[in-house]
Design a protein around this motif. Structure first.
Motif, PDB file in Angstrom:
ATOM      1  N   ARG A   1     -83.905 -61.846 -77.150  1.00  0.00           N
ATOM      2  CA  ARG A   1     -83.301 -61.565 -75.831  1.00  0.00           C
ATOM      3  C   ARG A   1     -84.375 -61.226 -74.790  1.00  0.00           C
ATOM      4  NH1 ARG A   1     -78.971 -57.912 -78.182  1.00  0.00           N
ATOM      5  NH2 ARG A   1     -77.183 -59.251 -78.528  1.00  0.00           N
TER       6      ARG A   1
ATOM      7  N   HIS B   1     -86.232 -66.383 -67.965  1.00  0.00           N
ATOM      8  CA  HIS B   1     -85.247 -66.420 -66.864  1.00  0.00           C
ATOM      9  C   HIS B   1     -85.799 -65.697 -65.634  1.00  0.00           C
ATOM     10  CE1 HIS B   1     -81.905 -68.339 -68.844  1.00  0.00           C
ATOM     11  NE2 HIS B   1     -81.835 -67.434 -69.803  1.00  0.00           N
TER      12      HIS B   1
ATOM     13  N   ASN C   1     -92.740 -72.587 -71.091  1.00  0.00           N
ATOM     14  CA  ASN C   1     -91.575 -71.697 -71.070  1.00  0.00           C
ATOM     15  C   ASN C   1     -90.240 -72.387 -71.291  1.00  0.00           C
ATOM     16  OD1 ASN C   1     -93.305 -69.616 -70.678  1.00  0.00           O
ATOM     17  ND2 ASN C   1     -92.769 -69.221 -68.552  1.00  0.00           N
TER      18      ASN C   1
ATOM     19  N   TYR D   1     -84.844 -70.494 -77.826  1.00  0.00           N
ATOM     20  CA  TYR D   1     -84.201 -69.188 -77.670  1.00  0.00           C
ATOM     21  C   TYR D   1     -82.686 -69.333 -77.470  1.00  0.00           C
ATOM     22  CZ  TYR D   1     -88.750 -66.832 -77.167  1.00  0.00           C
ATOM     23  OH  TYR D   1     -90.004 -66.326 -77.392  1.00  0.00           O
ATOM     24  N   GLN D   2     -82.282 -70.343 -76.692  1.00  0.00           N
ATOM     25  CA  GLN D   2     -80.854 -70.543 -76.434  1.00  0.00           C
ATOM     26  C   GLN D   2     -80.096 -70.842 -77.729  1.00  0.00           C
ATOM     27  OE1 GLN D   2     -81.182 -69.171 -73.194  1.00  0.00           O
ATOM     28  NE2 GLN D   2     -79.286 -70.291 -73.037  1.00  0.00           N
TER      29      GLN D   2
ATOM     30  N   SER E   1     -86.557 -64.378 -74.049  1.00  0.00           N
ATOM     31  CA  SER E   1     -85.749 -65.332 -73.274  1.00  0.00           C
ATOM     32  C   SER E   1     -85.518 -64.801 -71.855  1.00  0.00           C
ATOM     33  CB  SER E   1     -84.406 -65.552 -73.980  1.00  0.00           C
ATOM     34  OG  SER E   1     -83.566 -66.369 -73.200  1.00  0.00           O
TER      35      SER E   1
ATOM     36  N   ALA F   1     -90.375 -70.939 -80.816  1.00  0.00           N
ATOM     37  CA  ALA F   1     -90.191 -70.509 -79.422  1.00  0.00           C
ATOM     38  C   ALA F   1     -91.378 -69.672 -78.961  1.00  0.00           C
ATOM     39  CB  ALA F   1     -88.903 -69.690 -79.298  1.00  0.00           C
TER      40      ALA F   1
ATOM     41  N   GLN G   1     -87.558 -71.817 -74.146  1.00  0.00           N
ATOM     42  CA  GLN G   1     -86.187 -71.399 -73.843  1.00  0.00           C
ATOM     43  C   GLN G   1     -85.144 -72.227 -74.603  1.00  0.00           C
ATOM     44  OE1 GLN G   1     -84.766 -68.747 -72.981  1.00  0.00           O
ATOM     45  NE2 GLN G   1     -84.758 -68.648 -70.758  1.00  0.00           N
TER      46      GLN G   1
END
Length: 217
Positions: A100, A107, A77, A84-85, A103, A68, A81
């Motif tokens: 967190r 967002h 990005n 990261y999810q 990520s 990531a 993500q």
């Protein structure tokens, strides 16, 4: 590795690769090698290495985090993500704060600010608890600075980055390229903080070289 810490990328890469030859599933060697490539702007190498790490250990959350991060530094990005999810679905991961925060930054840039704020707040709360428990690790200042930098609270970001340096953060090249510090990179104070780290690294390198010299005499 020590050589990365004293700004000697050639020997750092050589030793991390040697470690992987001897022990192909050594997490810390992958971490060190990928971080080295990111700090020196060799993003394609970082992606290649992170994919090799994932192939070697497909279920590893650490491998996913570095995959990531390699995508994040490269500006990919949404690909970052996705990783990261997957990690955030596993709350037990010990590097959860960095995940967190990184990520959340994606967002934020994509306009999903409520989602970002939730992730940022959870990390700030957790890091505050770590501080209250006596944790003095430099990562707390570093990731708190990143949260404020993403939201363009520059003064608070720089305050926390200084705290990270006071607590021992020395990776100035990484700081210079870290995507979450984009909003503060042109600030005079940021440059001063980087210069301070650079001077400390030069001092460490000098000491190591002197020890090597003494040892060979």
């Amino acid at each position: 590795s020590t050589y990365y810490g004293i700004d000697d990328p050639g020997r750092a890469e050589q030793w991390e690769k040697k470690a992987l030859e001897l022990q192909p599933d050594l997490d810390v060697a992958y971490h060190g090698l990928i971080t080295l490539f990111l700090a020196f702007g060799e993003y394609e190498k970082a992606i290649g290495q992170s994919q090799a790490y994932l192939a070697k250990m497909p279920g590893s959350l650490g491998a996913m985090m570095f995959a990531a991060r390699a995508e994040l530094f490269s500006g990919r990005n949404e690909k970052a993500q996705e990783y990261y999810q997957k990690i955030l679905a596993q709350e037990s991961f010990r590097h959860i704060d960095s995940v967190r925060v990184e990520s959340g930054s994606i967002h934020w840039r994509a306009g999903r600010k409520d989602e970002a704020r939730k992730l940022f707040q959870r990390s700030l709360d957790r890091m505050q608890r770590r501080l209250e428990m006596g944790d003095e690790g430099p990562y707390i200042g570093f990731y708190t600075a990143a949260i404020y930098a993403v939201q363009e609270n520059k003064e608070e970001a720089l305050n926390w980055l200084e705290k990270a340096v006071d607590a021992g953060w020395r990776e100035y090249r990484y700081v210079l390229r870290y995507p979450l510090f984009e909003t503060i990179r042109d600030e005079t104070r940021f440059k001063r903080i980087v210069d301070e780290m650079k001077a400390k690294v030069a001092e460490m390198r000098q000491r190591v070289e002197q020890m090597e010299q003494d040892g060979s005499n």
